[in-house]
Design an enzyme around this catalytic site. Structure first.
Site, PDB file in Angstrom:
ATOM      1  N   TRP A 163       0.815  -1.213   0.000  1.00 40.01           N
ATOM      2  CA  TRP A 163       0.000   0.000   0.000  1.00 40.01           C
ATOM      3  C   TRP A 163       0.850   1.266   0.000  1.00 40.01           C
ATOM      4  O   TRP A 163       0.316   2.357  -0.136  1.00 40.01           O
ATOM      5  CB  TRP A 163      -0.935  -0.013   1.221  1.00 40.01           C
ATOM      6  CG  TRP A 163      -0.241  -0.476   2.466  1.00 40.01           C
ATOM      7  CD1 TRP A 163      -0.278  -1.750   2.970  1.00 40.01           C
ATOM      8  CD2 TRP A 163       0.633   0.264   3.314  1.00 40.01           C
ATOM      9  NE1 TRP A 163       0.525  -1.831   4.094  1.00 40.01           N
ATOM     10  CE2 TRP A 163       1.095  -0.604   4.334  1.00 40.01           C
ATOM     11  CE3 TRP A 163       1.087   1.588   3.335  1.00 40.01           C
ATOM     12  CZ2 TRP A 163       1.971  -0.208   5.339  1.00 40.01           C
ATOM     13  CZ3 TRP A 163       1.956   1.990   4.335  1.00 40.01           C
ATOM     14  CH2 TRP A 163       2.386   1.096   5.330  1.00 40.01           C
ATOM     15  N   ASN A 164       2.165   1.165   0.204  1.00 39.40           N
ATOM     16  CA  ASN A 164       2.923   2.427   0.330  1.00 39.40           C
ATOM     17  C   ASN A 164       3.232   3.058  -1.027  1.00 39.40           C
ATOM     18  O   ASN A 164       3.302   4.269  -1.145  1.00 39.40           O
ATOM     19  CB  ASN A 164       4.183   2.253   1.185  1.00 39.40           C
ATOM     20  CG  ASN A 164       5.182   1.306   0.606  1.00 39.40           C
ATOM     21  OD1 ASN A 164       4.839   0.469  -0.233  1.00 39.40           O
ATOM     22  ND2 ASN A 164       6.425   1.401   1.037  1.00 39.40           N
ATOM     23  N   LYS A 187      -2.452  -8.814  -7.242  1.00 37.46           N
ATOM     24  CA  LYS A 187      -3.301  -8.671  -6.043  1.00 37.46           C
ATOM     25  C   LYS A 187      -2.788  -7.463  -5.243  1.00 37.46           C
ATOM     26  O   LYS A 187      -1.799  -7.558  -4.524  1.00 37.46           O
ATOM     27  CB  LYS A 187      -3.240  -9.935  -5.175  1.00 37.46           C
ATOM     28  CG  LYS A 187      -4.307  -9.893  -4.081  1.00 37.46           C
ATOM     29  CD  LYS A 187      -3.890 -10.504  -2.778  1.00 37.46           C
ATOM     30  CE  LYS A 187      -3.036  -9.675  -1.892  1.00 37.46           C
ATOM     31  NZ  LYS A 187      -3.616  -8.399  -1.409  1.00 37.46           N
ATOM     32  N   ALA A 189      -2.802  -4.361  -2.357  1.00 40.05           N
ATOM     33  CA  ALA A 189      -3.134  -4.322  -0.924  1.00 40.05           C
ATOM     34  C   ALA A 189      -4.592  -3.882  -0.763  1.00 40.05           C
ATOM     35  O   ALA A 189      -5.059  -3.006  -1.491  1.00 40.05           O
ATOM     36  CB  ALA A 189      -2.209  -3.350  -0.213  1.00 40.05           C
ATOM     37  N   GLY A 240       6.470  -6.234   0.400  1.00 41.01           N
ATOM     38  CA  GLY A 240       5.760  -6.045   1.661  1.00 41.01           C
ATOM     39  C   GLY A 240       6.655  -6.414   2.822  1.00 41.01           C
ATOM     40  O   GLY A 240       7.892  -6.320   2.723  1.00 41.01           O
ATOM     41  N   SER A 241       6.050  -6.877   3.895  1.00 42.15           N
ATOM     42  CA  SER A 241       6.819  -7.154   5.113  1.00 42.15           C
ATOM     43  C   SER A 241       7.615  -8.454   4.990  1.00 42.15           C
ATOM     44  O   SER A 241       7.227  -9.373   4.267  1.00 42.15           O
ATOM     45  CB  SER A 241       5.880  -7.236   6.304  1.00 42.15           C
ATOM     46  OG  SER A 241       4.955  -8.277   6.101  1.00 42.15           O
ATOM     47  N   GLU A 262      10.645  -8.228  -2.290  1.00 43.54           N
ATOM     48  CA  GLU A 262      11.161  -6.930  -1.832  1.00 43.54           C
ATOM     49  C   GLU A 262      10.567  -6.725  -0.451  1.00 43.54           C
ATOM     50  O   GLU A 262       9.381  -6.438  -0.325  1.00 43.54           O
ATOM     51  CB  GLU A 262      10.688  -5.796  -2.759  1.00 43.54           C
ATOM     52  CG  GLU A 262      11.106  -5.918  -4.190  1.00 43.54           C
ATOM     53  CD  GLU A 262      12.592  -5.754  -4.403  1.00 43.54           C
ATOM     54  OE1 GLU A 262      13.301  -5.344  -3.462  1.00 43.54           O
ATOM     55  OE2 GLU A 262      13.050  -6.060  -5.512  1.00 43.54           O
ATOM     56  N   CYS A 296      10.410   1.731   2.441  1.00 47.02           N
ATOM     57  CA  CYS A 296      11.368   0.686   2.836  1.00 47.02           C
ATOM     58  C   CYS A 296      12.815   1.183   2.723  1.00 47.02           C
ATOM     59  O   CYS A 296      13.726   0.575   3.271  1.00 47.02           O
ATOM     60  CB  CYS A 296      11.158  -0.564   2.011  1.00 47.02           C
ATOM     61  SG  CYS A 296      11.081  -0.205   0.280  1.00 47.02           S
ATOM     62  N   GLU A 393      12.237  -2.217  12.025  1.00 46.32           N
ATOM     63  CA  GLU A 393      11.912  -1.143  11.082  1.00 46.32           C
ATOM     64  C   GLU A 393      10.786  -0.281  11.671  1.00 46.32           C
ATOM     65  O   GLU A 393       9.854  -0.806  12.270  1.00 46.32           O
ATOM     66  CB  GLU A 393      11.441  -1.785   9.776  1.00 46.32           C
ATOM     67  CG  GLU A 393      11.163  -0.796   8.691  1.00 46.32           C
ATOM     68  CD  GLU A 393      10.766  -1.493   7.402  1.00 46.32           C
ATOM     69  OE1 GLU A 393      10.163  -2.573   7.468  1.00 46.32           O
ATOM     70  OE2 GLU A 393      11.068  -0.947   6.331  1.00 46.32           O
TER      71      GLU A 393
HETATM   72  P1  NAD Z   1       2.153  -6.758   4.428  1.00 42.39           P
HETATM   73  O1  NAD Z   1       3.319  -7.577   4.160  1.00 42.39           O
HETATM   74  O2  NAD Z   1       1.158  -7.215   5.461  1.00 42.39           O
HETATM   75  O3  NAD Z   1       1.303  -6.456   3.095  1.00 42.39           O
HETATM   76  C1  NAD Z   1       1.846  -6.410   1.802  1.00 42.39           C
HETATM   77  C2  NAD Z   1       0.956  -7.197   0.841  1.00 42.39           C
HETATM   78  O4  NAD Z   1       0.854  -8.542   1.283  1.00 42.39           O
HETATM   79  C3  NAD Z   1      -0.477  -6.695   0.737  1.00 42.39           C
HETATM   80  O5  NAD Z   1      -0.950  -6.886  -0.581  1.00 42.39           O
HETATM   81  C4  NAD Z   1      -1.231  -7.614   1.674  1.00 42.39           C
HETATM   82  O6  NAD Z   1      -2.600  -7.705   1.358  1.00 42.39           O
HETATM   83  C5  NAD Z   1      -0.513  -8.925   1.426  1.00 42.39           C
HETATM   84  N1  NAD Z   1      -0.612  -9.884   2.513  1.00 42.39           N
HETATM   85  C6  NAD Z   1      -0.659  -9.646   3.843  1.00 42.39           C
HETATM   86  N2  NAD Z   1      -0.724 -10.793   4.525  1.00 42.39           N
HETATM   87  C7  NAD Z   1      -0.720 -11.785   3.618  1.00 42.39           C
HETATM   88  C8  NAD Z   1      -0.759 -13.210   3.703  1.00 42.39           C
HETATM   89  N3  NAD Z   1      -0.798 -13.836   4.883  1.00 42.39           N
HETATM   90  N4  NAD Z   1      -0.735 -13.916   2.571  1.00 42.39           N
HETATM   91  C9  NAD Z   1      -0.668 -13.293   1.378  1.00 42.39           C
HETATM   92  N5  NAD Z   1      -0.642 -11.967   1.223  1.00 42.39           N
HETATM   93  C10 NAD Z   1      -0.652 -11.208   2.334  1.00 42.39           C
HETATM   94  O7  NAD Z   1       2.708  -5.376   4.772  1.00 42.39           O
HETATM   95  P2  NAD Z   1       2.215  -4.443   5.922  1.00 42.39           P
HETATM   96  O8  NAD Z   1       2.447  -5.086   7.248  1.00 42.39           O
HETATM   97  O9  NAD Z   1       0.884  -3.926   5.582  1.00 42.39           O
HETATM   98  O10 NAD Z   1       3.318  -3.319   5.696  1.00 42.39           O
HETATM   99  C11 NAD Z   1       4.226  -2.980   6.618  1.00 42.39           C
HETATM  100  C12 NAD Z   1       5.573  -3.541   6.309  1.00 42.39           C
HETATM  101  O11 NAD Z   1       5.747  -3.903   4.931  1.00 42.39           O
HETATM  102  C13 NAD Z   1       6.614  -2.496   6.550  1.00 42.39           C
HETATM  103  O12 NAD Z   1       7.054  -2.610   7.861  1.00 42.39           O
HETATM  104  C14 NAD Z   1       7.691  -2.763   5.540  1.00 42.39           C
HETATM  105  O13 NAD Z   1       8.682  -3.527   6.141  1.00 42.39           O
HETATM  106  C15 NAD Z   1       7.083  -3.623   4.519  1.00 42.39           C
HETATM  107  N6  NAD Z   1       7.071  -2.991   3.202  1.00 42.39           N
HETATM  108  C16 NAD Z   1       8.163  -3.099   2.404  1.00 42.39           C
HETATM  109  C17 NAD Z   1       8.168  -2.545   1.149  1.00 42.39           C
HETATM  110  C18 NAD Z   1       9.340  -2.677   0.206  1.00 42.39           C
HETATM  111  O14 NAD Z   1       9.348  -2.066  -0.863  1.00 42.39           O
HETATM  112  N7  NAD Z   1      10.357  -3.449   0.493  1.00 42.39           N
HETATM  113  C19 NAD Z   1       7.054  -1.870   0.706  1.00 42.39           C
HETATM  114  C20 NAD Z   1       5.927  -1.786   1.550  1.00 42.39           C
HETATM  115  C21 NAD Z   1       5.947  -2.359   2.788  1.00 42.39           C
END
Ligand code: NAD
Length: 492
Positions: A163-164, A187, A189, A240-241, A262, A296, A393
């Site tokens: 989502w960022n 897919k 966020a 994502g995370s 990433e 990130c 982080e």
């Molecule tokens: P997240 O990992 O929960 O979400 C990212 C994506 O994963 C979204 O599309 C979400 O719907 C999906 N997702 C979440 N849980 C899932 C699961 N169990 N199975 C499949 N898909 C799933 O991220 P967040 O917690 O919302 O974001 C915060 C963290 O994400 C930050 O602390 C940062 O570290 C990380 N982040 C990193 C980047 C990067 O470019 N490296 C970008 C954005 C966020």
């Protein structure tokens, strides 16, 4: 502030951008069940989107598989033409896309506009890279034979995006996949579906055929499980995370997908006492507060050499006090809300922990009209390694600044992390800059600059910050297989 996002969305010329329908096999699906999209600044509902199901994912995988042969069969220059048309449409609709991004994500409008251009640039970049997916000819080690290596598209790809950067993370993945000849199922966020679906509309208008680019919104686990299990999905790209990245890597093991990740960062920002303090502060401010800290690449641990520590902290505090906090759609806003309440809460926990353990805190005065997703820019000085903020982080506008004495010491501290996405070094000593460019453990390093991203660079991390690279010529390889071919018995 209340109502500002809803009013801006009502004013969009493109009403279909807020229809909230998902794109499956060239059809727009509104869905029986709908999920709310919320303005993170006010908590108000601003739209509804379709809630896709596992059955919809199955349809999307079938459609993608069906579309593969024709799409990979197009000349790369034709695929590139479609990607360029998509980029042009994004630029044409830049203002509307930026309003969508700010309304659902929260970032200041100027940053959202920048994201649209950043995102479109990946489509242009990969349009050209697809035309340069060269193979190799290997000087043969066998008589009468010719050895070739070819690059071929891997097949259907899935992209799970955060989502960022709700637009650019889609185009960075989809641009590479499509240029390589692979259909892609995205897919986005759940917090930021509107901009993703608007970008999907523009893909269709640019001429991306049905099944080649699809976008499904809904529950992350329900939608990702079939994507992980299905053997026809050959590649998975995730941003994502680290926590979710690990789950997806594990989930891809059964079908042995090619996975690129990433993940989180924890960037060290090293400032040596030979630099101009104001220049280093300017860099640190940019590296800390871009995307309201939800980046990130954000400088999570700022290490300043003791001789200039006091001056740096003071200048940083002065610059920070000028940041304007507010709704991203209000002009002059520098810092918007956190997109998710959990991200704001994590910042508050880190601040509380640091203060309890002896950090000095400076932050702007709270404006009570700001909702719970807002975190005021905060400076923590005299931070020590036992505080949460030096290990986790932050992902918000909280700056942790620590003194150091020697180069050797600060390199050891910078590298004492399981993350390794980005790093920053500020020094006027050329030999030191060269030494540190070798020693800091990260995938991307800015030396005397905080601004280094863009489509030509290999974006990615070391250690638990990820696998693979996006952007650059390396990004294409995540969606391609190498094939070695040996032609033998060539003697006349
Ligand atoms: P997240 O990992 O929960 O979400 C990212 C994506 O994963 C979204 O599309 C979400 O719907 C999906 N997702 C979440 N849980 C899932 C699961 N169990 N199975 C499949 N898909 C799933 O991220 P967040 O917690 O919302 O974001 C915060 C963290 O994400 C930050 O602390 C940062 O570290 C990380 N982040 C990193 C980047 C990067 O470019 N490296 C970008 C954005 C966020």
């Amino acid at each position: 502030m209340v109502g500002i996002a809803a009013a801006c969305l009502r004013g969009l010329r493109r009403r279909d951008f807020v229809a909230g329908a998902a794109l499956i096999d060239g059809r727009w699906i509104s869905g029986g069940q709908r999920d709310a999209v919320v303005d993170p600044a006010t908590g108000e509902q601003i739209a509804e989107v379709a809630r896709c199901s596992a059955a919809d994912v199955a349809l999307a995988i079938e459609a993608a598989e069906r579309s593969f042969s024709a799409w990979r069969g197009l000349l790369p220059v034709r695929r590139g033409g479609i990607l360029r048309a998509w980029a042009s449409l994004m630029r044409e609709h830049s203002e509307e896309l930026a309003i969508l991004v700010t309304s659902e994500q929260g970032k200041p409008l100027a940053e959202a506009r920048h994201e649209i251009e950043y995102g479109a640039a990946f489509l242009d970049w990969f349009a050209a890279e697809g035309e340069r997916a060269y193979g190799e000819t290997i000087p043969s080690h066998k008589a009468d034979s010719l050895l070739q290596v070819r690059m071929q598209p891997i097949g259907v790809a899935a992209a799970i995006t955060p989502w960022n950067f709700p637009v650019a993370m889609i185009t960075r993945k989809a641009g590479a996949a499509l240029a390589a000849g692979c259909p892609v199922i995205v897919k986005p966020a759940p917090e930021t579906p509107l901009s993703a679906l608007a970008v999907a509309r523009l893909a269709e208008e640019a001429g991306v055929p049905p099944g080649v680019f699809q976008a499904l919104v809904g529950d992350p686990i329900e939608l990702s499980t079939p994507l992980l299990r299905d053997t026809r999905v050959r590649a998975l790209s995730f941003t994502g995370s680290t926590q979710v990245g690990r789950l997806l890597l594990e989930g891809s093991a059964q079908s042995v997908k090619k996975v690129s990740l990433e993940l989180g960062g924890h960037a060290p920002f090293l400032v040596f006492d030979d630099v101009d303090v104001d220049k280093a502060v300017k860099g640190a401010m940019a590296a800390k507060f871009a995307t309201s800290g939800q980046d990130c690449l954000a400088a999570n641990r700022i290490y300043v050499q003791r001789g200039i520590y006091g001056a740096f902290v003071e200048a940083f505090g002065t610059a920070m006090a000028k940041l304007k906090v507010g709704h991203g759609l209000q002009p002059a806003t520098d810092i918007g809300p956190m997109t998710k309440l959990s991200v704001a809460d994590k910042c508050r926990i880190q601040i509380e922990d640091a203060v309890k353990k002896g950090a000095r805190v400076t932050s702007a005065k709270r404006d009570e009209s700001l909702g719970p997703n807002f975190v005021l820019p905060t400076l923590l000085s005299q931070v020590t390694e036992d505080m949460l903020i030096t290990r986790e982080e932050t992902f918000g506008p909280v700056a942790a600044i620590m003194p150091f004495d020697s180069e050797e010491e600060v390199v050891a501290r910078a590298n004492a992390s399981e993350m390794g996405l980005a790093g920053y070094v500020y020094t006027d000593n050329l030999r030191r800059a060269l030494r540190l460019s070798e020693k800091v453990e990260c995938g991307m390093l800015g030396v005397n600059t905080a601004s280094f991203t863009g489509s030509p660079i290999p974006f990615g991390g070391w250690k638990q910050s990820g696998l693979g690279r996006e952007g650059s010529r390396h990004g294409l390889a995540e969606y391609m297989e190498l094939k070695y071919v040996c032609f033998g018995d060539l003697a006349a």
